[in-house]
Design a protein around this motif. Structure first.
Motif, PDB file in Angstrom:
ATOM      1  N   TYR A  52       0.842  -1.199   0.000  1.00  0.00           N
ATOM      2  CA  TYR A  52       0.000   0.000   0.000  1.00  0.00           C
ATOM      3  C   TYR A  52       0.880   1.254   0.000  1.00  0.00           C
ATOM      4  N   PRO A  53       0.515   2.259  -0.775  1.00  0.00           N
ATOM      5  CA  PRO A  53       1.360   3.456  -0.906  1.00  0.00           C
ATOM      6  C   PRO A  53       1.573   4.183   0.421  1.00  0.00           C
ATOM      7  N   LYS A  54       2.781   4.657   0.630  1.00  0.00           N
ATOM      8  CA  LYS A  54       3.148   5.335   1.878  1.00  0.00           C
ATOM      9  C   LYS A  54       2.303   6.580   2.114  1.00  0.00           C
ATOM     10  N   GLU A  55       1.908   7.254   1.023  1.00  0.00           N
ATOM     11  CA  GLU A  55       1.166   8.502   1.210  1.00  0.00           C
ATOM     12  C   GLU A  55      -0.211   8.283   1.835  1.00  0.00           C
ATOM     13  N   TRP A  56      -0.758   7.071   1.699  1.00  0.00           N
ATOM     14  CA  TRP A  56      -2.038   6.793   2.366  1.00  0.00           C
ATOM     15  C   TRP A  56      -1.898   7.009   3.867  1.00  0.00           C
TER      16      TRP A  56
ATOM     17  N   ILE B 271      -3.139   1.327  -6.705  1.00  0.00           N
ATOM     18  CA  ILE B 271      -1.906   0.809  -6.112  1.00  0.00           C
ATOM     19  C   ILE B 271      -1.000   0.368  -7.259  1.00  0.00           C
TER      20      ILE B 271
ATOM     21  N   LYS C 240       2.257  -1.164  -9.093  1.00  0.00           N
ATOM     22  CA  LYS C 240       3.223  -2.189  -8.677  1.00  0.00           C
ATOM     23  C   LYS C 240       3.964  -2.721  -9.893  1.00  0.00           C
TER      24      LYS C 240
END
Length: 263
Positions: free
Chosen positions: A19-23, A196, A198
């Motif tokens: 999951y993206p860090k910005e979430w 997401i 990848k």
């Protein structure tokens, strides 16, 4: 569902998207304090580790001991097994007590839960008024116009083997009950669509399919949903077994706070 995920714990660890860090950065901005977070259905701890970048302590819980045995360690993350036999009061005490938690997260799991029971627990442990509760899922993977129809046909073959609760995921959480006050990250009936991205190898793609609970259930019933013929068709459309592709998982988030009763 714990038994299904026990069986596929190793595959699950390797196969799922990150999951993206910005979430997590955006969720952390919503909570005025960053003392304690609870990641529920933590599995291998992927979400818990990212939450720990923003909170002093994270409790990661799961009903699956096999998943927790493979969880990734972090100095600010504490994992705990929560068997189905645990009482609500025991679980609340384990997490930190009522009105103690700044952020509760559930990644790709809330659809398996007893929702009224779980939502009551969340409402008890969240700080009021500042605590935030966020859930998310992903359903489709998009590769390209040649590959995607083959994926759709395969997905259709899995339908008889899913648990009925997976419909929430198929619906992108649009039909998931979520009785919390919106905070701008999706609300009941109107989840926030997300992507997401990848880089995925063909082997990783097959591992993802094999980690699906429907594929495991079918196998237990003597049905192989991924015979060599299907794998070869996927491989041809992918562009060969050695190719790494840029893909996008389609994700959906709901986030909110406890609705406070007016006096």
């Amino acid at each position: 569902m714990a038994g299904l995920f026990d069986k596929q714990a190793d595959v699950y660890l390797d196969a799922r998207p990150t999951y993206p860090k910005e979430w997590y950065s955006k969720l952390a901005v919503l909570t005025p304090h960053h003392t304690l977070a609870w990641d529920v259905g933590t599995g291998n701890g992927q979400a818990a580790l990212s939450v720990a970048e923003h909170y002093e302590q994270v409790i990661g819980t799961d009903v699956s001991e096999s998943q927790l045995q493979r969880a990734m360690l972090h100095p600010r993350v504490r994992y705990a097994h929560t068997p189905l036999s645990i009482t609500d009061d025991e679980l609340i005490a384990l997490v930190g007590g009522e009105d103690s938690v700044d952020l509760v997260t559930v990644a790709q799991a809330v659809h398996w839960f007893d929702l009224p029971k779980f939502y009551n627990l969340v409402s008890r442990v969240l700080k009021k008024p500042g605590g935030v509760f966020a859930v998310w899922c992903y359903n489709d993977i998009e590769v390209d116009p040649t590959f995607d129809p083959i994926m759709k046909r395969f997905h259709d073959t899995t339908l008889p083997f899913w648990d009925k609760n997976i419909q929430y995921v198929f619906d992108g959480y649009k039909t998931l009950p979520f009785p919390f006050e919106g905070v701008g990250f999706g609300s009941e009936g109107n989840p926030l669509p997300l992507d997401i991205p990848k880089q995925l190898s063909f082997e990783g793609f097959l591992k993802m399919l094999r980690s699906w609970s429907a594929v495991t259930t079918a196998k237990d019933q003597g049905v192989d949903l991924l015979p060599e013929k299907v794998v070869k068709e996927f491989e041809g459309a992918w562009g060969g077994s050695k190719l790494v592709r840029s893909v996008s998982y389609k994700a959906f988030m709901l986030a909110g706070k406890v609705r406070l009763r007016s006096l």
